[in-house]
Design a protein around this motif. Structure first.
Motif, PDB file in Angstrom:
ATOM      1  N   LYS A  45       2.688   6.067 -16.641  1.00  0.00           N
ATOM      2  CA  LYS A  45       3.280   4.734 -16.490  1.00  0.00           C
ATOM      3  C   LYS A  45       4.410   4.765 -15.461  1.00  0.00           C
ATOM      4  O   LYS A  45       4.527   3.874 -14.611  1.00  0.00           O
ATOM      5  CB  LYS A  45       3.812   4.285 -17.856  1.00  0.00           C
ATOM      6  N   ARG A  46       5.244   5.798 -15.511  1.00  0.00           N
ATOM      7  CA  ARG A  46       6.354   5.902 -14.553  1.00  0.00           C
ATOM      8  C   ARG A  46       5.850   6.127 -13.138  1.00  0.00           C
ATOM      9  O   ARG A  46       6.419   5.607 -12.178  1.00  0.00           O
ATOM     10  CB  ARG A  46       7.288   7.031 -14.975  1.00  0.00           C
ATOM     11  N   VAL A  47       4.776   6.885 -12.983  1.00  0.00           N
ATOM     12  CA  VAL A  47       4.205   7.097 -11.653  1.00  0.00           C
ATOM     13  C   VAL A  47       3.675   5.777 -11.110  1.00  0.00           C
ATOM     14  O   VAL A  47       3.895   5.449  -9.936  1.00  0.00           O
ATOM     15  CB  VAL A  47       3.094   8.173 -11.698  1.00  0.00           C
ATOM     16  N   ASN A  48       2.983   5.011 -11.959  1.00  0.00           N
ATOM     17  CA  ASN A  48       2.473   3.715 -11.518  1.00  0.00           C
ATOM     18  C   ASN A  48       3.605   2.783 -11.108  1.00  0.00           C
ATOM     19  O   ASN A  48       3.509   2.063 -10.109  1.00  0.00           O
ATOM     20  CB  ASN A  48       1.631   3.062 -12.618  1.00  0.00           C
ATOM     21  N   GLN A  49       4.705   2.797 -11.863  1.00  0.00           N
ATOM     22  CA  GLN A  49       5.854   1.961 -11.510  1.00  0.00           C
ATOM     23  C   GLN A  49       6.457   2.396 -10.180  1.00  0.00           C
ATOM     24  O   GLN A  49       6.833   1.557  -9.350  1.00  0.00           O
ATOM     25  CB  GLN A  49       6.912   2.022 -12.608  1.00  0.00           C
ATOM     26  N   ALA A  50       6.534   3.691  -9.950  1.00  0.00           N
ATOM     27  CA  ALA A  50       7.087   4.194  -8.693  1.00  0.00           C
ATOM     28  C   ALA A  50       6.205   3.806  -7.524  1.00  0.00           C
ATOM     29  O   ALA A  50       6.707   3.421  -6.457  1.00  0.00           O
ATOM     30  CB  ALA A  50       7.250   5.713  -8.762  1.00  0.00           C
ATOM     31  N   VAL A  51       4.896   3.872  -7.705  1.00  0.00           N
ATOM     32  CA  VAL A  51       3.970   3.486  -6.637  1.00  0.00           C
ATOM     33  C   VAL A  51       4.112   1.994  -6.351  1.00  0.00           C
ATOM     34  O   VAL A  51       4.126   1.580  -5.184  1.00  0.00           O
ATOM     35  CB  VAL A  51       2.515   3.850  -7.022  1.00  0.00           C
ATOM     36  N   ASP A  52       4.217   1.179  -7.398  1.00  0.00           N
ATOM     37  CA  ASP A  52       4.405  -0.259  -7.200  1.00  0.00           C
ATOM     38  C   ASP A  52       5.713  -0.546  -6.465  1.00  0.00           C
ATOM     39  O   ASP A  52       5.751  -1.389  -5.552  1.00  0.00           O
ATOM     40  CB  ASP A  52       4.395  -0.989  -8.543  1.00  0.00           C
ATOM     41  N   ASN A  53       6.786   0.139  -6.847  1.00  0.00           N
ATOM     42  CA  ASN A  53       8.074  -0.059  -6.174  1.00  0.00           C
ATOM     43  C   ASN A  53       7.995   0.346  -4.702  1.00  0.00           C
ATOM     44  O   ASN A  53       8.539  -0.338  -3.831  1.00  0.00           O
ATOM     45  CB  ASN A  53       9.175   0.737  -6.873  1.00  0.00           C
ATOM     46  N   LEU A  54       7.306   1.431  -4.424  1.00  0.00           N
ATOM     47  CA  LEU A  54       7.153   1.878  -3.045  1.00  0.00           C
ATOM     48  C   LEU A  54       6.328   0.889  -2.240  1.00  0.00           C
ATOM     49  O   LEU A  54       6.660   0.574  -1.096  1.00  0.00           O
ATOM     50  CB  LEU A  54       6.501   3.264  -3.021  1.00  0.00           C
ATOM     51  N   ALA A  55       5.275   0.370  -2.846  1.00  0.00           N
ATOM     52  CA  ALA A  55       4.424  -0.623  -2.155  1.00  0.00           C
ATOM     53  C   ALA A  55       5.236  -1.884  -1.859  1.00  0.00           C
ATOM     54  O   ALA A  55       5.106  -2.474  -0.777  1.00  0.00           O
ATOM     55  CB  ALA A  55       3.203  -0.948  -2.993  1.00  0.00           C
ATOM     56  N   ASP A  56       6.054  -2.301  -2.816  1.00  0.00           N
ATOM     57  CA  ASP A  56       6.901  -3.483  -2.592  1.00  0.00           C
ATOM     58  C   ASP A  56       7.917  -3.216  -1.482  1.00  0.00           C
ATOM     59  O   ASP A  56       8.193  -4.101  -0.659  1.00  0.00           O
ATOM     60  CB  ASP A  56       7.632  -3.871  -3.870  1.00  0.00           C
ATOM     61  N   ALA A  57       8.477  -2.034  -1.432  1.00  0.00           N
ATOM     62  CA  ALA A  57       9.462  -1.698  -0.409  1.00  0.00           C
ATOM     63  C   ALA A  57       8.826  -1.649   0.978  1.00  0.00           C
ATOM     64  O   ALA A  57       9.455  -2.043   1.968  1.00  0.00           O
ATOM     65  CB  ALA A  57      10.120  -0.359  -0.728  1.00  0.00           C
ATOM     66  N   ILE A  58       7.606  -1.200   1.069  1.00  0.00           N
ATOM     67  CA  ILE A  58       6.920  -1.147   2.356  1.00  0.00           C
ATOM     68  C   ILE A  58       6.594  -2.543   2.864  1.00  0.00           C
ATOM     69  O   ILE A  58       6.665  -2.827   4.060  1.00  0.00           O
ATOM     70  CB  ILE A  58       5.650  -0.274   2.252  1.00  0.00           C
ATOM     71  N   ASP A  59       6.267  -3.467   1.967  1.00  0.00           N
ATOM     72  CA  ASP A  59       5.940  -4.835   2.343  1.00  0.00           C
ATOM     73  C   ASP A  59       7.145  -5.552   2.934  1.00  0.00           C
ATOM     74  O   ASP A  59       7.000  -6.502   3.699  1.00  0.00           O
ATOM     75  CB  ASP A  59       5.408  -5.612   1.151  1.00  0.00           C
ATOM     76  N   LEU A  60       8.368  -5.118   2.600  1.00  0.00           N
ATOM     77  CA  LEU A  60       9.575  -5.770   3.126  1.00  0.00           C
ATOM     78  C   LEU A  60       9.681  -5.392   4.544  1.00  0.00           C
ATOM     79  O   LEU A  60       9.907  -5.640   5.508  1.00  0.00           O
ATOM     80  CB  LEU A  60      10.802  -5.328   2.357  1.00  0.00           C
TER      81      LEU A  60
END
Length: 60
Positions: A45-60
């Protein structure tokens, strides 16, 4: 020479007893199967959250 033989026997007996005691202690201290599964789910679950956060940061 008989003292050397008995000393070696005591040494190996001590090794065997120490190994048995260490194994028994390790088995009692090991986490249960349920705890391992829960920890694996939480880690995933934490890995999935980290991947989502990274994807959101890249979109910025």
């Amino acid at each position: 020479m008989s003292e050397h033989c008995c000393g070696t026997g005591k040494f190996f007996a001590g090794m065997v007893l120490g190994t048995a005691a260490g194994t028994a202690l390790g088995m009692t201290m090991a986490p249960s199967h349920r705890q391992l599964k829960r920890a694996a789910r939480m880690a995933a679950k934490r890995v999935n959250q980290a991947v989502d956060n990274l994807a959101d940061a890249i979109d910025l």
